[in-house]
Design an enzyme around this catalytic site. Structure first.
Site, PDB file in Angstrom:
ATOM      1  N   LYS A 288       0.770  -1.173   0.130  1.00  0.00           N
ATOM      2  CA  LYS A 288       0.041  -0.014   0.103  1.00  0.00           C
ATOM      3  C   LYS A 288       0.962   1.380  -0.181  1.00  0.00           C
ATOM      4  O   LYS A 288       2.052   1.451   0.773  1.00  0.00           O
ATOM      5  CB  LYS A 288      -0.871  -0.028   1.366  1.00  0.00           C
ATOM      6  CG  LYS A 288      -1.913   0.945   1.239  1.00  0.00           C
ATOM      7  CD  LYS A 288      -3.051   0.682   2.331  1.00  0.00           C
ATOM      8  CE  LYS A 288      -4.156   1.688   2.367  1.00  0.00           C
ATOM      9  NZ  LYS A 288      -5.382   1.645   3.074  1.00  0.00           N
ATOM     10  N   GLU A 377     -19.379  -4.433  10.424  1.00  0.00           N
ATOM     11  CA  GLU A 377     -20.336  -3.590  11.189  1.00  0.00           C
ATOM     12  C   GLU A 377     -21.264  -4.474  11.867  1.00  0.00           C
ATOM     13  O   GLU A 377     -21.890  -4.109  13.120  1.00  0.00           O
ATOM     14  CB  GLU A 377     -21.061  -2.383  10.193  1.00  0.00           C
ATOM     15  CG  GLU A 377     -20.272  -1.144   9.948  1.00  0.00           C
ATOM     16  CD  GLU A 377     -19.097  -1.738   8.981  1.00  0.00           C
ATOM     17  OE1 GLU A 377     -19.267  -2.817   8.305  1.00  0.00           O
ATOM     18  OE2 GLU A 377     -18.198  -0.738   8.311  1.00  0.00           O
ATOM     19  N   ARG A 405     -25.399  -0.489   7.395  1.00  0.00           N
ATOM     20  CA  ARG A 405     -25.215  -2.163   7.144  1.00  0.00           C
ATOM     21  C   ARG A 405     -25.491  -2.948   8.499  1.00  0.00           C
ATOM     22  O   ARG A 405     -25.665  -4.094   8.205  1.00  0.00           O
ATOM     23  CB  ARG A 405     -23.836  -2.256   6.834  1.00  0.00           C
ATOM     24  CG  ARG A 405     -23.273  -3.471   6.316  1.00  0.00           C
ATOM     25  CD  ARG A 405     -22.078  -3.386   5.775  1.00  0.00           C
ATOM     26  NE  ARG A 405     -22.219  -3.057   4.173  1.00  0.00           N
ATOM     27  CZ  ARG A 405     -21.079  -3.198   3.222  1.00  0.00           C
ATOM     28  NH1 ARG A 405     -19.987  -3.629   3.850  1.00  0.00           N
ATOM     29  NH2 ARG A 405     -21.159  -2.832   2.259  1.00  0.00           N
TER      30      ARG A 405
HETATM   31  C1  LIG Z   1     -18.892  -0.884   4.919  1.00  0.00           C
HETATM   32  C2  LIG Z   1     -17.509   0.034   5.158  1.00  0.00           C
HETATM   33  N1  LIG Z   1     -16.881   0.111   6.097  1.00  0.00           N
HETATM   34  C3  LIG Z   1     -15.777   0.733   6.482  1.00  0.00           C
HETATM   35  C4  LIG Z   1     -15.371   1.459   5.319  1.00  0.00           C
HETATM   36  C5  LIG Z   1     -14.027   2.211   5.507  1.00  0.00           C
HETATM   37  N2  LIG Z   1     -13.038   1.947   4.725  1.00  0.00           N
HETATM   38  C6  LIG Z   1     -12.546   2.439   3.357  1.00  0.00           C
HETATM   39  S1  LIG Z   1     -11.322   1.627   2.758  1.00  0.00           S
HETATM   40  C7  LIG Z   1     -10.968   0.734   4.168  1.00  0.00           C
HETATM   41  C8  LIG Z   1      -9.909  -0.267   4.039  1.00  0.00           C
HETATM   42  C9  LIG Z   1      -9.866  -1.239   3.147  1.00  0.00           C
HETATM   43  O1  LIG Z   1      -8.923  -2.041   3.219  1.00  0.00           O
HETATM   44  P1  LIG Z   1      -8.651  -2.829   1.837  1.00  0.00           P
HETATM   45  O2  LIG Z   1      -9.965  -3.624   1.232  1.00  0.00           O
HETATM   46  O3  LIG Z   1      -7.527  -3.685   2.302  1.00  0.00           O
HETATM   47  O4  LIG Z   1      -8.076  -1.809   0.797  1.00  0.00           O
HETATM   48  P2  LIG Z   1      -6.698  -1.185   0.870  1.00  0.00           P
HETATM   49  O5  LIG Z   1      -6.987   0.325   1.334  1.00  0.00           O
HETATM   50  O6  LIG Z   1      -5.567  -1.813   1.853  1.00  0.00           O
HETATM   51  O7  LIG Z   1      -6.137  -1.123  -0.704  1.00  0.00           O
HETATM   52  C10 LIG Z   1     -11.990   0.785   5.064  1.00  0.00           C
HETATM   53  C11 LIG Z   1     -12.340   0.290   6.598  1.00  0.00           C
HETATM   54  C12 LIG Z   1     -16.042   1.514   4.185  1.00  0.00           C
HETATM   55  N3  LIG Z   1     -15.595   1.938   2.987  1.00  0.00           N
HETATM   56  N4  LIG Z   1     -17.325   0.463   4.021  1.00  0.00           N
END
Ligand SMILES: Cc1ncc(C[n+]2csc(CCOP(=O)(O)OP(=O)(O)O)c2C)c(N)n1
Ligand SMILES: CC(=O)[C@@H](O)[C@H](O)COP(=O)(O)O
Ligand SMILES: [Mg+2]
Length: 643
Positions: A288, A377, A405
């Protein structure tokens, strides 16, 4: 500031332009794309590290796949800046997340290459499977359907619901697991450990490679041998490998782990995978923030850093026009520690937003009493309910839009059982540049209708602290919700002694005549601004802070309807079903007559922009309040403006 794309990138307007290049050109194209993302995001803001981490994957996918016929679904979509730049939006990418500009997430109405609207995590596999089944049904045998999902997003139950279904549909779906060991904060859970193990385990990979080596030797002995080999491979995969691989156990052909930054190898693998039918999972290992050293080093901070100097890495702090209070999230985080020190029953829970909601403050101070449960969630709510059955007092912090959700869990697992869970809904109201998927528009309405639920909203930081303090004093007969916005408060001196507030009681901010303004939450500060201006022009409306939408302060409303014929309600939330609706219900129930104008988020999708821009667009900022007061005062008694 005009940003110039690199020499190769500037020749790529749509993915078919990409296909004119040779594989050996792809690394240079990735270099230019990565630089373009850095150049634009540094001056524009937005999500940063995630897009850098999938530059090679994005280029390889659009190089090999026949997009948009072949369908790509980006999970969350915060990593899709490269995708947007390669699919016709390079020249408008500087408007990303800007008011009236392009969205920060893939959006169907924005481009045919954006096959599915995203923003909330873990929807990509379900959507891609739906598309794959549809293609199968329509006889589109050659069509590819790809879900790109991060390791963080894979921790959500919905992702497993989709894997479970895909495993028996035998549809042509490719799940690409972008594994960088990060969510926004470091990823959590047993799945993370499993993925690390499978990526690093000598046993699994060695055994699998040895088997393939031996089998490929045998198959060189002749056509019959090849058939025998296929049978042996099938049986080995069907037993040993399947048992040792989670995804194989769900009927996915598992491939990888492979280097997600080797664009040429990625392209070759994707080409091979095109010809393998059925559900497949390609495990890509990436970094990342790849290609920007500071982002690689501090991936949480550079998830969405704001504006920064791309040379020095200095992140620019916005200079407020007037003294601001701290971020509401930090008031929450520090007050959690203060309360937990006073009351050992208090526990903190967040679904994957420790730094976003500042529960990380408590996680650092009291690691055994604060939990990051992953992007989950629904689990966060029911886990909190479980804690509450044992006499503990869980403060479950979930962004208002993400709480959508877990709605059934709030009703079914908490409210019906009258469990004392405290829901702290951060990012309630207009969220800003994240746009409609992230605006916390509906929580007053969706919580107000639940029996045993308390719905509150502080006007400032001191009020937030007092509501948190009050919530944990006793079981109020069910869940207690406290909603507050993204951003800063108005009290630089916020850390005042904690005081109990009476549940269901509002407060009068200022006396007045002709018009009563009833606000709830932080938007009350817009009414304060409006009243100051109105006073200077000879108007003297009264202003009340309702503080609670449920139970609503009936005594206060009796006073209002006995003394005012013009009432304005204001909330940073949907008008329908919000606090204003509660006031109308009260008026009707008690046969009062008055003109009531409800200001708030209209029954419409509100796009992205700065909060103040959108409050103005929706008609509930200080200017709108001022304008409405003047309209009502001038309106003749016969003109009814019930909103
Ligand atoms: C239902 C929901 N919960 C929380 C989030 C907040 N959120 C956005 S990106 C993320 C992390 C995602 O991690 P990953 O899928 O590994 O993607 P990366 O950023 O590592 O590429 C979170 C928790 C969201 N967008 N949707
Ligand atoms: C993509 C996503 O859902 C998160 O990164 C979200 O944008 C965080 O919002 P805040 O920046 O308000 O914490
Ligand atoms: Mg990740």
């Amino acid at each position: 500031m005009e940003v110039q794309a690199g020499q190769l990138l500037s020749q790529i307007n749509i993915p078919s332009d990409l296909k004119k290049f040779k594989e050996e050109d792809l690394p240079e194209i990735c270099k230019e794309l990565r630089q373009y993302i850095i150049d634009i995001v540094s001056v524009n803001g937005g999500h940063f590290a995630s897009s850098l981490g999938v530059v090679e994957l994005t280029v390889a996918l659009h190089y090999v796949m026949n997009t948009p016929y072949d369908q790509l679904v980006w999970d969350v979509g915060h990593q899709a800046y490269g995708h947007k730049i390669l699919t016709g939006r390079r020249e408008v990418f500087h408007t990303n997340r800007i008011y009236k500009g392009i969205s920060g997430f893939p959006k169907r109405s924005e481009s045919e290459y954006d096959t599915f609207g995203v923003g909330h995590s873990s929807t990509s596999i379900s959507a891609a499977l739906g598309m794959a089944v549809a293609s199968h049904y329509k006889g589109e045998k050659d069509r590819q359907h790809v879900a790109v999902i991060g390791d963080g997003s894979m921790t959500a139950g919905m992702a497993f619901e989709a894997l479970n279904h895909a495993g028996i549909e035998n549809s042509n779906v490719l799940v690409i697991l972008n594994d960088n060991c990060m969510s926004i904060d470091p990823n959590v859970g047993a799945l993370k450990d499993y993925l690390t193990d499978i990526t690093t385990s000598k046993t699994y990979n060695k055994f699998r490679d040895d088997v393939s080596a031996v089998l490929s030797k045998i198959s060189e002995l002749g056509p019959n041998a090849h058939e025998i080999v296929k049978k042996i491979e099938k049986s080995i995969k069907g037993t040993l490998l399947k048992k040792s691989n989670l995804f194989e156990a769900l009927n996915f052909r598992y491939f990888g782990p492979i280097d997600g930054h080797d664009v040429v190898h990625l392209a070759k693998v994707l080409k091979d995978l095109r010809d393998i039918p059925g559900p497949k999972l390609l495990h890509c290992v990436t970094v990342k923030g790849k290609g920007y050293a500071l982002a690689e080093k501090d991936q949480t901070k550079w998830h969405s850093p704001g504006l920064f100097n791309k040379i020095t890495g200095e992140i620019k702090k916005s200079a407020p026009s007037k003294p601001q209070g701290p971020k509401y999230q930090d008031v929450f985080g520090h007050t959690m520690v203060e309360l937990a020190e006073m009351n050992d029953k208090i526990m903190g829970i967040t679904p994957a937003m420790p730094s976003g909601c500042s529960l990380n403050i408590m996680m650092k101070a009291m690691p055994h009493r604060a939990f990051d449960v992953g992007i989950a969630e629904q689990h966060a709510v029911t886990f909190s309910a479980g804690l509450a059955t044992q006499g503990l007092i869980p403060f479950c912090n979930i962004y208002s839009s993400f709480m959508q959700r877990a709605y059934d869990q709030v009703v079914h697992d908490v409210a019906l059982q009258k469990l004392p869970v405290v829901f702290c809904l951060d990012r309630a109201g207009i969220a800003g540049a994240d746009g409609p998927t992230h605006h916390g528009a509906y929580d007053i309405a969706y919580f107000r209708c639940i029996p045993n639920m308390i719905v509150s909203a502080p006007m400032n930081e001191e009020e937030l602290r007092n509501l948190m303090y009050t919530a944990q004093l006793k079981n109020h007969g069910g869940p207690f919700s406290i909603r507050y916005p993204r951003g800063n408060g108005v009290m630089p001196e916020w850390k005042r002694p904690l005081k109990e507030v009476e549940v269901g009681k509002g407060r009068k901010i200022t006396d007045g005549e002709d018009v009563a303004i009833l606000t709830i939450g932080h938007i009350g500060n817009e009414a304060v601004k409006a009243c100051l201006e109105l006073n200077a022009e000879g108007y003297y409306p009264a202003h009340y802070d309702m503080r609670f939408a449920k139970p609503i302060d009936e005594e206060l409303l009796h006073e209002v309807f006995k003394n005012f014929k013009n009432v304005i309600t204001v909330e940073d939330g949907c008008i329908q079903g919000g606090m204003g609706s509660a006031v109308l219900e009260f008026m009707a129930d008690h046969q009062y007559q008055a003109v009531v104008k409800r200001l708030g988020i209209p029954d419409a999708v509100i796009e992205h922009g700065e909060q103040a821009e959108l409050w103005n667009e929706c008609g509930y900022d200080a200017f709108a309040i001022l304008k409405t007061v003047k309209e009502l005062v001038k309106a003749k008694p016969t003109e009814r403006l019930v909103g």
